[in-house]
Design a protein around this motif. Structure first.
Motif, PDB file in Angstrom:
ATOM      1  N   ARG A 150       0.731  -0.269  -1.306  1.00 54.88           N
ATOM      2  CA  ARG A 150      -0.164  -1.494  -1.158  1.00 54.88           C
ATOM      3  C   ARG A 150       0.065  -1.902  -0.017  1.00 54.88           C
ATOM      4  O   ARG A 150      -0.673  -2.639   0.757  1.00 54.88           O
ATOM      5  CB  ARG A 150      -0.030  -1.512  -2.543  1.00 54.88           C
ATOM      6  CG  ARG A 150      -1.257  -2.393  -2.954  1.00 54.88           C
ATOM      7  CD  ARG A 150      -2.263  -2.139  -3.331  1.00 54.88           C
ATOM      8  NE  ARG A 150      -3.727  -3.183  -2.995  1.00 54.88           N
ATOM      9  CZ  ARG A 150      -5.073  -2.704  -2.716  1.00 54.88           C
ATOM     10  NH1 ARG A 150      -5.229  -1.987  -1.769  1.00 54.88           N
ATOM     11  NH2 ARG A 150      -5.733  -4.075  -2.447  1.00 54.88           N
ATOM     12  N   ILE A 151       0.999  -2.872  -0.187  1.00 51.26           N
ATOM     13  CA  ILE A 151       0.949  -3.733   1.005  1.00 51.26           C
ATOM     14  C   ILE A 151       1.399  -3.321   2.480  1.00 51.26           C
ATOM     15  O   ILE A 151       0.813  -4.191   3.195  1.00 51.26           O
ATOM     16  CB  ILE A 151       3.291  -4.150   0.940  1.00 51.26           C
ATOM     17  CG1 ILE A 151       3.364  -4.916  -0.676  1.00 51.26           C
ATOM     18  CG2 ILE A 151       3.608  -5.011   2.306  1.00 51.26           C
ATOM     19  CD1 ILE A 151       4.566  -5.466  -1.081  1.00 51.26           C
ATOM     20  N   ASN A 152       1.514  -2.343   2.592  1.00 52.62           N
ATOM     21  CA  ASN A 152       1.055  -1.142   3.896  1.00 52.62           C
ATOM     22  C   ASN A 152      -0.516  -1.487   3.952  1.00 52.62           C
ATOM     23  O   ASN A 152      -0.426  -1.395   5.234  1.00 52.62           O
ATOM     24  CB  ASN A 152       2.259   0.298   4.088  1.00 52.62           C
ATOM     25  CG  ASN A 152       3.493  -0.105   3.997  1.00 52.62           C
ATOM     26  OD1 ASN A 152       4.104  -0.778   4.871  1.00 52.62           O
ATOM     27  ND2 ASN A 152       3.964   0.798   3.990  1.00 52.62           N
ATOM     28  N   ASN A 153      -1.121  -0.437   2.666  1.00 51.73           N
ATOM     29  CA  ASN A 153      -2.290  -0.021   3.506  1.00 51.73           C
ATOM     30  C   ASN A 153      -2.775  -1.575   3.163  1.00 51.73           C
ATOM     31  O   ASN A 153      -4.037  -2.470   4.270  1.00 51.73           O
ATOM     32  CB  ASN A 153      -3.049   0.119   2.239  1.00 51.73           C
ATOM     33  CG  ASN A 153      -2.457   1.007   2.117  1.00 51.73           C
ATOM     34  OD1 ASN A 153      -2.342   2.223   2.811  1.00 51.73           O
ATOM     35  ND2 ASN A 153      -2.963   2.447   0.707  1.00 51.73           N
ATOM     36  N   ILE A 154      -2.366  -2.790   2.742  1.00 43.99           N
ATOM     37  CA  ILE A 154      -3.377  -4.028   3.489  1.00 43.99           C
ATOM     38  C   ILE A 154      -2.902  -5.208   4.994  1.00 43.99           C
ATOM     39  O   ILE A 154      -4.119  -5.252   5.279  1.00 43.99           O
ATOM     40  CB  ILE A 154      -2.428  -5.538   1.708  1.00 43.99           C
ATOM     41  CG1 ILE A 154      -3.421  -5.357   0.402  1.00 43.99           C
ATOM     42  CG2 ILE A 154      -3.545  -6.470   2.530  1.00 43.99           C
ATOM     43  CD1 ILE A 154      -4.784  -4.856   0.664  1.00 43.99           C
ATOM     44  N   ASN A 155      -1.219  -4.741   4.805  1.00 47.01           N
ATOM     45  CA  ASN A 155      -1.064  -4.822   6.569  1.00 47.01           C
ATOM     46  C   ASN A 155      -2.463  -4.677   7.675  1.00 47.01           C
ATOM     47  O   ASN A 155      -2.547  -4.428   8.329  1.00 47.01           O
ATOM     48  CB  ASN A 155       0.390  -4.948   6.715  1.00 47.01           C
ATOM     49  CG  ASN A 155       0.892  -5.727   6.200  1.00 47.01           C
ATOM     50  OD1 ASN A 155       0.665  -6.942   5.701  1.00 47.01           O
ATOM     51  ND2 ASN A 155       1.899  -5.375   5.287  1.00 47.01           N
TER      52      ASN A 155
END
Length: 410
Positions: A392-397
């Motif tokens: 999820r964090i990678n997708n937001i970044n």
């Protein structure tokens, strides 16, 4: 068509629609794409209150469809489109009500609908005006700068939807700071400007020339251009109205594509900036202490329970209540988490309410479950799977980088 603007808009929509945290911005970009593809130009009349916007609009349309008065009248956005003469009120809860022209002031007058207590979203007027025959949508907005704060807020909100703008001044008042600020803001969204000076019937030619020269110099500096065409008009006598009208019709017919591309590019930048701000709020919400996040989820759960309880007591008007619940939930999510949570509000022509109570209660249950599930998912509430969190964090970044790249290319 400038495929770069259209393709950038499509790319932006693809990125935004893939993330539930940006559903509101995704919907806005989709509307920009539709307008650009369909060549739908919106021309808005904007300016300070009591400049004679509604009177001039009637003169341009050659039809007294808009109410006018000695005090500020227009308090809601009024859209005028081509067609057989008719009027309808669109409410924020989705209800669409046909009304007589003689009743319009009940809905768009600050005196009769103070602070928009009736919940009017907009008023749509249909008239067979030749000005609108080629598909233009003409909009009369509330004036800025009056005592009524709601009018100014509505005008500022709708200027973001305008593709071309008739910016109205009048000879009985020099350009003031309110108008300068409003023009600076409108520059960020509209693709074309037409500058008109009203009430020219009350001054002689020498004074008019001096006023036009003064305005032209100031506006050239503000718009950062070498030359501006000014249109001296009198909505009362009709002076100069035909010239202004013919110029706009010819310009929009010849340059509709260019106007829309310029407007879309500006609005797309704003939508991307809004999405990046949304993601920033999202990060802050995700990084809240568990205690604070627990409190906010408890509040949203209480709101959901309250909505379900109210739903059980309703006996009629189920589609209307469902729309109202969507608005309530959306507002609550924005307040608690700083996130725009988009819902489609169903348009409900007056009298067309057919949902039975069983279906209504099922829809309410789905509405509430979907909201809680989505918030849990995108805010990683109590998520213990490390892989899910990292992904999820990678997708937001990744989404943030993609949006910034498109914005820098525009």
């Amino acid at each position: 068509m400038n495929n770069n603007v259209l393709e950038q808009a499509r790319k932006t929509y693809q990125f935004l629609s893939g993330d539930e945290a940006c559903s509101g911005q995704a919907q806005h970009v989709k509307m920009l794409i539709d307008k650009l593809e369909n060549q739908d130009v919106t021309v808005s009349m904007i300016g300070q209150f009591k400049r004679g916007k509604s009177t001039l609009a009637n003169a341009i349309l050659e039809d007294d469809v808009l109410p006018v008065g000695i005090v500020p009248v227009t308090s809601a956005v009024t859209k005028v489109v081509y067609g057989k003469r008719a009027a309808e009120v669109h409410y924020q809860n989705g209800v669409v009500e046909p009304v007589e022209f003689s009743r319009l002031s009940e809905f768009i007058s600050e005196q009769e609908n103070s602070n928009n207590k009736l919940g009017v979203e907009s008023v749509i007027l249909h008239t067979p005006s030749k000005f609108l025959k080629n598909g233009l949508t003409f909009v009369d907005t509330p004036g800025v700068g009056s005592f009524h704060k709601n009018n100014t807020e509505t005008a500022y909100h709708y200027m973001k939807e305008s593709d071309a703008v008739i910016f109205l001044l009048s000879v009985d008042s020099p350009i003031n700071q309110i108008e300068i600020d409003f023009l600076h803001n409108t520059k960020e969204f509209a693709g074309k400007f037409y500058f008109a000076i009203n009430k020219t019937d009350i001054v002689d030619d020498n004074d008019l020339t001096a006023y036009v020269d003064y305005c032209k110099k100031l506006l050239c500096e503000m718009m950062e251009v070498e030359e501006i065409t000014m249109f001296p008009v009198s909505a009362k006598s009709g002076r100069g109205v035909e010239e202004l009208k013919k110029f706009i019709i010819k310009d929009c017919k010849k340059s509709a594509r260019e106007i829309l591309e310029e407007s879309t590019e500006k609005k797309l930048k704003d939508a991307i900036t809004s999405a990046l701000t949304q993601l920033d709020f999202y990060w802050k919400a995700m990084n809240m202490e568990y205690k604070e996040l627990d409190q906010r989820f408890e509040t949203i759960s209480k709101t959901v329970d309250s909505i379900k309880e109210k739903a059980a007591g309703y006996e009629a008007g189920f589609e209307i209540h469902l729309n109202e619940m969507k608005l309530q939930l959306s507002e609550k999510v924005l307040t608690l988490f700083g996130m725009e949570y988009h819902y489609d509000i169903t348009q409900l022509p007056a009298g067309l309410v057919t949902m039975d109570k069983g279906e209504f209660l099922r829809q309410v249950e789905m509405l509430c479950e979907d909201l809680i599930g989505t918030l849990n998912r995108i805010l990683l509430y109590r998520e213990e799977n490390a892989y899910t969190v990292v992904r999820r964090i990678n997708n937001i970044n990744k989404l943030t980088r993609q949006l910034r790249k498109i914005r820098s290319e525009l």
